[in-house]
Write an enzyme that holds these catalytic residues in place. Structure first.
Site, PDB file in Angstrom:
ATOM      1  N   TYR A 117      42.279  32.858  44.106  1.00 35.62           N
ATOM      2  CA  TYR A 117      43.165  34.014  44.248  1.00 35.62           C
ATOM      3  C   TYR A 117      42.343  35.214  44.682  1.00 35.62           C
ATOM      4  O   TYR A 117      41.298  35.509  44.094  1.00 35.62           O
ATOM      5  CB  TYR A 117      43.845  34.300  42.906  1.00 35.62           C
ATOM      6  CG  TYR A 117      44.809  35.474  42.928  1.00 35.62           C
ATOM      7  CD1 TYR A 117      45.953  35.455  43.729  1.00 35.62           C
ATOM      8  CD2 TYR A 117      44.578  36.599  42.126  1.00 35.62           C
ATOM      9  CE1 TYR A 117      46.836  36.533  43.737  1.00 35.62           C
ATOM     10  CE2 TYR A 117      45.464  37.670  42.123  1.00 35.62           C
ATOM     11  CZ  TYR A 117      46.585  37.632  42.924  1.00 35.62           C
ATOM     12  OH  TYR A 117      47.465  38.688  42.927  1.00 35.62           O
ATOM     13  N   ASP A 149      34.166  36.851  46.126  1.00 30.80           N
ATOM     14  CA  ASP A 149      35.154  37.648  45.406  1.00 30.80           C
ATOM     15  C   ASP A 149      34.755  37.599  43.925  1.00 30.80           C
ATOM     16  O   ASP A 149      35.042  36.629  43.226  1.00 30.80           O
ATOM     17  CB  ASP A 149      36.552  37.074  45.627  1.00 30.80           C
ATOM     18  CG  ASP A 149      37.612  37.832  44.824  1.00 30.80           C
ATOM     19  OD1 ASP A 149      37.236  38.708  44.016  1.00 30.80           O
ATOM     20  OD2 ASP A 149      38.801  37.528  45.002  1.00 30.80           O
ATOM     21  N   LYS A 195      38.454  44.507  37.887  1.00 31.41           N
ATOM     22  CA  LYS A 195      38.475  44.186  36.456  1.00 31.41           C
ATOM     23  C   LYS A 195      37.385  44.904  35.641  1.00 31.41           C
ATOM     24  O   LYS A 195      37.539  46.070  35.339  1.00 31.41           O
ATOM     25  CB  LYS A 195      38.474  42.661  36.285  1.00 31.41           C
ATOM     26  CG  LYS A 195      39.746  42.076  36.940  1.00 31.41           C
ATOM     27  CD  LYS A 195      40.036  40.636  36.659  1.00 31.41           C
ATOM     28  CE  LYS A 195      41.434  40.275  37.145  1.00 31.41           C
ATOM     29  NZ  LYS A 195      41.533  39.326  38.218  1.00 31.41           N
TER      30      LYS A 195
HETATM   31  C1  LIG Z   1      42.376  39.513  39.500  1.00 30.22           C
HETATM   32  C2  LIG Z   1      41.771  39.061  40.767  1.00 30.22           C
HETATM   33  C3  LIG Z   1      42.055  39.689  41.986  1.00 30.22           C
HETATM   34  C4  LIG Z   1      43.099  40.763  42.117  1.00 30.22           C
HETATM   35  O1  LIG Z   1      42.785  41.895  41.396  1.00 30.22           O
HETATM   36  P1  LIG Z   1      43.974  42.939  40.970  1.00 30.22           P
HETATM   37  O2  LIG Z   1      43.236  44.063  40.349  1.00 30.22           O
HETATM   38  O3  LIG Z   1      44.862  42.174  40.051  1.00 30.22           O
HETATM   39  O4  LIG Z   1      44.659  43.317  42.231  1.00 30.22           O
HETATM   40  C5  LIG Z   1      41.358  39.287  43.092  1.00 30.22           C
HETATM   41  N1  LIG Z   1      40.433  38.307  43.039  1.00 30.22           N
HETATM   42  C6  LIG Z   1      40.141  37.678  41.888  1.00 30.22           C
HETATM   43  C7  LIG Z   1      39.094  36.618  41.879  1.00 30.22           C
HETATM   44  C8  LIG Z   1      40.816  38.013  40.721  1.00 30.22           C
HETATM   45  O5  LIG Z   1      40.551  37.342  39.588  1.00 30.22           O
END
Ligand SMILES: *Cc1c(COP(=O)(O)O)cnc(C)c1O
Length: 433
Positions: free
Chosen positions: A150, A245, A273
């Protein structure tokens, strides 16, 4: 089932019933709705340290940690104090602020791939911006992502996107134009041969490869030996960029993220995060020559009214300061190892087929009899059993992510006693599901 008899969620149910008339599905983000485990979600009243209290007064040991940011524990007194001090000076400047320099220096010092950084407001924003940058820098359009990873909810990434999307069983989302996703190529995670084949078919048109260096959005799935190295070599061979990411893994797998832990340096990195310590912050950064493309230094446009605001920077700075203290990651690893190892053991003793593991403060367990290397493997898990486990744990005061396809998170606030209490609850629940 002594523990479950007192479990009352009347107020949660009332509030959530009202919420469903006010907001789609009653939530501001889909996975919170408990769709994949059934039953109604719990409405939180407050959080502190390793714990959450719901509106009916039930207390939980929390292993979601607001989906990652709460790595120092919720509402850490030092973070709150710093925020209170920052608050009175104003919440947003829309002008340069020295706190941006402070956090930028901390990020650049910590994360091996980052020479320069741009702050944004979410992980989604970081990933959509980094994609634009990959394309701007290489002059190529195609991008490779992995099934079950994601990268936020931007159109181009809503292809086999794991977690929330997987949980709801939406293979894609309506409203995403085909023209947007046709440049998104996908491969199974940990499958270097599949990536090689994509490069062979598209030798001059792939801008780069983006991945979660440790997956959390198909459940917890670590990279196989050689996978990250292989991606580093392939991208270099084809003149493409490698992007980690690290929105979830940054400052969680290690202070310098998964790239520090595994010793593989990507060209670009996204963060989110933890870096916001519970306030909305995302970031992307990388090699100075690539970052020089970003406006106003360069032609690639990307902006944000609230980006780098002093409150968000303050929460990030304080959180990183706490994590930087000697022994922080040793403590996270020790606690999480005890939890993840203990969980597998009590599950096996109760006769369940389980696989799982842990790296630093990130863990997971699948109800499956075969190893999980990718999203297809993860999907073989017994989701019904996970639902029963989740409900049982909830009723025993343990708050786990409401999906088999999510990783679990620990924090510096979780104690040995919390872990022991969690394992005792798991043992009881696993004996009857
Ligand atoms: C949570 C997450 C996102 C998206 O971040 P948001 O702050 O929810 O938009 C993107 N990449 C990874 C790997 C994530 O865990």
């Amino acid at each position: 089932m002594v523990t479950t008899t007192s479990f009352n969620t009347t107020k949660s149910e009332e509030i959530f019933t009202a919420a469903q008339k006010l907001m789609p599905g009653g939530v501001s983000s889909p996975v919170r709705a408990f769709k994949s485990v059934g039953g109604q979600p719990i409405v939180f009243d407050r959080v502190q340290g390793a714990y959450a209290w719901d509106v009916d007064g039930n207390k939980y040991i929390d292993y979601v940690g607001t989906w990652g940011p709460a790595i120092c524990g919720h509402a850490h007194p030092e973070v709150i104090k710093a925020l209170q001090e920052a608050l009175v000076k104003g919440t947003s400047f829309g002008a340069p602020c020295v706190l941006e320099n402070v956090l930028a220096e901390m990020v650049i010092e910590a994360v091996p791939s980052i020479d320069m950084v741009r702050f944004v407001n979410s992980g989604t924003e970081a990933c959509m911006s980094v994609l634009r940058l990959m394309r701007a820098f290489t002059g190529r359009e195609k991008v490779i992502k992995f099934e079950g990873c994601y990268h936020g909810h931007a159109d181009m990434f809503l292809v086999k996107a794991g977690s929330g999307v997987a949980t709801l069983g939406l293979p894609d989302s309506p409203g995403v134009p085909k023209s947007t996703t046709q440049a998104t190529l996908t491969a199974p995670y940990n499958d270097l041969e599949a990536v090689k084949a994509l490069f062979t078919e598209n030798p001059d048109s792939i801008a780069g490869v983006i991945l979660e260096p440790v997956v959390g959005n198909s459940g917890f799935v670590p990279p196989d030996a050689g996978f990250l190295e292989g991606l580093r070599e392939l991208t270099q061979e084809y003149g493409a960029l490698l992007v980690f990411d690290e929105v979830m893994t940054g400052f969680r797998i290690a202070y310098g993220g998964a790239q520090a832990k595994f010793g593989i340096t990507p060209d670009l990195t996204t963060l989110g995060k933890v870096i916001g310590g519970g306030l909305p912050v995302g970031a992307y950064g990388g090699r100075a020559d690539i970052m020089a493309m970003v406006a106003p230094a360069g032609p690639m446009y990307q902006a944000g009214t609230l980006s780098g605001n002093p409150l968000a920077m303050t929460a990030g700075i304080k959180t990183l300061e706490l994590l930087k203290k000697p022994g922080a990651y040793e403590q996270l690893d020790r606690i999480t190892k005890k939890l993840a190892g203990g969980m597998l053991k009590v599950a096996q003793e109760a006769g369940h087929d389980v696989v799982g593991g842990q790296i630093s403060a990130m863990f997971g367990m699948f109800f499956s009899n075969s190893p999980v290397h990718n999203y297809d493997d993860a999907k073989k898990s017994d989701l019904q059993k996970f639902s029963r486990f989740h409900r049982g744990m909830l009723e025993s005061g343990i708050y786990l992510a409401p999906s088999q396809f999510e990783a679990g998170f620990t924090s510096l606030a979780h104690t040995e006693k919390d872990i022991e209490q969690t394992l005792a609850a798991a043992k009881e629940v696993l004996s009857r599901i």
